[in-house]
Design an enzyme around this catalytic site. Sequence first.
Site, short mmCIF file in Angstrom:
data_model
loop_
_atom_site.label_atom_id
_atom_site.label_comp_id
_atom_site.label_asym_id
_atom_site.label_seq_id
_atom_site.Cartn_x
_atom_site.Cartn_y
_atom_site.Cartn_z
N CYS A 16 -88.65 -75.68 -58.37
CA CYS A 16 -89.80 -75.29 -59.20
C CYS A 16 -91.11 -75.68 -58.50
O CYS A 16 -91.14 -76.62 -57.72
CB CYS A 16 -89.85 -75.92 -60.59
SG CYS A 16 -88.32 -75.71 -61.53
N ARG A 41 -90.61 -71.79 -54.12
CA ARG A 41 -89.82 -72.88 -54.70
C ARG A 41 -88.96 -72.43 -55.88
O ARG A 41 -88.16 -73.20 -56.41
CB ARG A 41 -90.77 -74.00 -55.19
CG ARG A 41 -91.63 -74.58 -54.11
CD ARG A 41 -92.54 -75.64 -54.69
NE ARG A 41 -91.79 -76.81 -55.07
CZ ARG A 41 -91.55 -77.83 -54.27
NH1 ARG A 41 -92.00 -77.82 -53.04
NH2 ARG A 41 -90.86 -78.87 -54.69
N TRP A 89 -87.25 -72.40 -61.17
CA TRP A 89 -85.90 -72.11 -60.66
C TRP A 89 -84.97 -72.77 -61.65
O TRP A 89 -84.89 -73.99 -61.72
CB TRP A 89 -85.75 -72.69 -59.27
CG TRP A 89 -84.50 -72.29 -58.55
CD1 TRP A 89 -84.33 -71.17 -57.77
CD2 TRP A 89 -83.25 -73.00 -58.50
NE1 TRP A 89 -83.06 -71.15 -57.26
CE2 TRP A 89 -82.36 -72.25 -57.69
CE3 TRP A 89 -82.78 -74.18 -59.07
CZ2 TRP A 89 -81.05 -72.64 -57.43
CZ3 TRP A 89 -81.46 -74.58 -58.81
CH2 TRP A 89 -80.62 -73.80 -57.99
N ASN A 115 -91.03 -80.55 -62.74
CA ASN A 115 -90.09 -80.21 -61.68
C ASN A 115 -89.13 -81.39 -61.58
O ASN A 115 -89.56 -82.51 -61.35
CB ASN A 115 -90.85 -80.01 -60.36
CG ASN A 115 -89.92 -79.88 -59.17
OD1 ASN A 115 -88.74 -79.58 -59.32
ND2 ASN A 115 -90.46 -80.11 -57.98
N GLY A 116 -87.84 -81.14 -61.79
CA GLY A 116 -86.89 -82.23 -61.74
C GLY A 116 -85.87 -82.08 -62.86
O GLY A 116 -85.82 -81.04 -63.51
N GLU A 503 -75.75 -68.87 -37.56
CA GLU A 503 -77.09 -68.65 -38.08
C GLU A 503 -77.32 -67.16 -38.35
O GLU A 503 -77.91 -66.79 -39.37
CB GLU A 503 -78.13 -69.22 -37.09
CG GLU A 503 -79.58 -68.98 -37.42
CD GLU A 503 -80.04 -69.57 -38.76
OE1 GLU A 503 -79.27 -70.30 -39.40
OE2 GLU A 503 -81.17 -69.25 -39.16
N LYS A 507 -78.24 -65.62 -42.02
CA LYS A 507 -79.42 -64.80 -42.27
C LYS A 507 -79.03 -63.52 -43.00
O LYS A 507 -79.66 -63.12 -43.96
CB LYS A 507 -80.14 -64.41 -40.96
CG LYS A 507 -80.87 -65.50 -40.23
CD LYS A 507 -82.17 -65.92 -40.88
CE LYS A 507 -81.95 -67.02 -41.88
NZ LYS A 507 -81.88 -68.37 -41.43
N GLU A 510 -77.94 -64.23 -46.68
CA GLU A 510 -79.02 -64.64 -47.56
C GLU A 510 -79.86 -63.49 -48.05
O GLU A 510 -80.23 -63.45 -49.21
CB GLU A 510 -79.99 -65.57 -46.79
CG GLU A 510 -79.56 -66.97 -46.64
CD GLU A 510 -80.71 -67.80 -46.06
OE1 GLU A 510 -81.09 -67.55 -44.90
OE2 GLU A 510 -81.20 -68.69 -46.76
N HIS A 526 -57.17 -66.69 -34.18
CA HIS A 526 -56.39 -67.57 -35.04
C HIS A 526 -56.52 -67.19 -36.52
O HIS A 526 -56.24 -68.00 -37.39
CB HIS A 526 -56.81 -69.03 -34.82
CG HIS A 526 -56.56 -69.50 -33.43
ND1 HIS A 526 -55.30 -69.72 -32.93
CD2 HIS A 526 -57.43 -69.73 -32.40
CE1 HIS A 526 -55.39 -70.10 -31.65
NE2 HIS A 526 -56.68 -70.11 -31.32
N LYS A 625 -86.86 -71.79 -51.48
CA LYS A 625 -87.14 -72.29 -50.13
C LYS A 625 -86.83 -73.78 -49.99
O LYS A 625 -86.34 -74.24 -48.99
CB LYS A 625 -88.62 -72.02 -49.83
CG LYS A 625 -89.03 -72.39 -48.43
CD LYS A 625 -88.56 -71.37 -47.44
CE LYS A 625 -88.88 -71.76 -46.02
NZ LYS A 625 -88.02 -71.00 -45.09
C1 AGP Z 1 -82.18 -70.96 -44.33
O1 AGP Z 1 -82.46 -69.63 -44.12
C2 AGP Z 1 -81.97 -71.36 -45.70
N1 AGP Z 1 -82.86 -70.81 -46.61
C3 AGP Z 1 -81.41 -72.72 -45.98
O2 AGP Z 1 -80.12 -72.73 -45.47
C4 AGP Z 1 -82.18 -73.96 -45.43
O3 AGP Z 1 -82.12 -73.98 -44.04
C5 AGP Z 1 -81.56 -75.23 -46.02
O4 AGP Z 1 -81.70 -75.19 -47.41
C6 AGP Z 1 -82.17 -76.48 -45.48
O5 AGP Z 1 -83.53 -76.57 -45.78
P1 AGP Z 1 -84.48 -77.60 -45.06
O6 AGP Z 1 -84.49 -77.26 -43.61
O7 AGP Z 1 -85.80 -77.37 -45.71
O8 AGP Z 1 -83.93 -78.96 -45.32
#
Ligand code: AGP
Length: 630
Positions: A16, A41, A89, A115-116, A503, A507, A510, A526, A625
């Site tokens: 949030c 957020r 969120w 937030n929390g 990675e 991507k 996500e 395998h 994020k």
């Molecule tokens: C990456 O594209 C993600 N959104 C997510 O995996 C992110 O890398 C992860 O939550 C870690 O975040 P941070 O680097 O802010 O700790």
Amino acid sequence: MVLINECKHNNIKSMCGIVGYIGTRQAFPVLIKGLKRLEYRGYDSTGVALVSTNAMLNVYKEEGKVANLEANVANRDLGGTIGIAHTRWATHGIPSSTNAHPHVSQSGKLALVHNGIIENYSLIKERLLKLGFVFKSETDTEVLVQFIEYVKETHGVDTVTAVRLALNQVIGAYAIVLVDKEAPEQVIAARKSSPLVIGLGEGNREFFIASDATPLVEYTQNVVYLNDGEIAVLKRGEEMQICNLKNEAIDLDVQSIEMNIGLLEKGGYPHFMLKEIYEQAQAMKDCMRGRLLEKEKRVVLSAVCNHSERLLNAKRIIIVSCGTSWHAGLIGKQLIETFVKVPVEVEYASEFRYRNPVINKEDVVIAISQSGETADTLAAISLAKERGAFIFGIVNAVGSSIARTTDTGTYIHVGPEIGVASTKAFTGQLTVLIMLALCLGKERGILSEVEYEEIVTELAAIPDKIEHSLACNEKVADLAKSFTYARNFLYLGRGYNFPVALEGALKLKEISYIHAEGYPAAEMKHGPIALVDTEMPVVVIATHHQLYEKILSNIQEVKARKGRILAIVTEGDEGVRDLVDNVIETPPTLACLSPLLTVIPLQLLAYHVAVIKGLDVDQPRNLAKSVTVE
Ligand code: AGP
């Protein structure tokens, strides 16, 4: 007065974004602009509370994004120079306008954003229900604001005291901002385990409050980061007062922040993600500035200079991180083990924190985090700290909780990353890991002068090569059109490029919602090879490095099962081209630096597939994020 019984403390937090304002401007535009900056957020519902000049409390809430709220309140009374706002969120209760913040107390006098997670909220709620309180939402936040009002009334105290007394009985995590329409000249803010920063306007005429500094930077450079257990009282024209939960006054620690506002805007790009992919060459230069001395062929990291003994005597290094940062950690392991010859373990922070790991006083823990607020990583750090390990942070967000918790560290300095899918932070993290491994490898005498200088010289050349790699954008965009049908993808790589395969798959998952898996290319036989058929796109990183010949064999294995292969190859490669359906070329470089280049087409591929599918690239569903929930 003890209203609440003990409840298990498990350190849960939620995401949030919070914004607050008190000053001389109209609050609404400041709040809306701030919320848009913090939308990364969380973005399932939004709300504002404005205290008008005649002490009315106007609260507007909507399901959905900030723009939705903005459009729907255009004809309402938006006047007032004091206000609080929130982008959510969801944790407790579905995303809806009822569950959106701000929440208002029963009398309608107090409004609160939070937030929390208040972990003992159900016990408090039970008690308040018995006392006749009525709740409209399913949230823990509404319970908190009602509880503050209850404390205020039963103790006959002012609102600040009520907040303090109430927070003394609350278990959990919070960043809160509260207004009281009967005390319209003040805003109260408090934090425990969730970030809150206060921007100071000139002459104390105005104060800005936010979950991070991005909403504040266009108004002020002077900020105070609240610490856990602190309550701030902001009154127009008066110096801000901070006290702790015992009501002891705390000295103000005003810090200066600098941020380029241009980096917070899309700057002509359709999405932040594309902008951030394109920023990578410059971001890498920024990351290396003052650290990679090209003429002298040297890398200098002040954190390493200042703590060389501790770092060089490490018997073991443990890297803790999550998501993309964890992938960077996997590459970091290979770099450090090769250049420094110290064993490295890479742990998901979320697993590390709960499995009672063996940690020794001689261990160095490297915590990698873009946001610097990831709850799992913070918890892993605190566990490692308790057991005496030395903590080195690799963080992007300046002043963030992780940056402030670690013993030392190196900022990646790639500028704010707004797109939820991490791109430039990944290349920034790799850049710092490479520089760190170089410094330690040189100091330990593992890297020869020749090797060291070769890597430093090539590292300095990478930003130009990233720029060059970006020329594949159109080709990738074109190719992406033929991949939107896919329901699954396989990404393969080896050595330094296996984590890049992970990675690339992350991507795609996500932002395009296509299932994708990354595998070490040789591991495919395998099991995952069973998935390969004409419908299965397979992305293979097959650059001219370690195990190139072996990767050619892995490609043959996919081809024999009629998989559709897209290969990332080194410019001028002839070995792969005839075996696969499509190739994307990247400039030649050293194996250890190749992830900085091979990841670029994979970021672009995920981006274009998602755009073609009409998806929200910067704010994909269910994500945020800054993952401050465990
Ligand atoms: C990456 O594209 C993600 N959104 C997510 O995996 C992110 O890398 C992860 O939550 C870690 O975040 P941070 O680097 O802010 O700790």
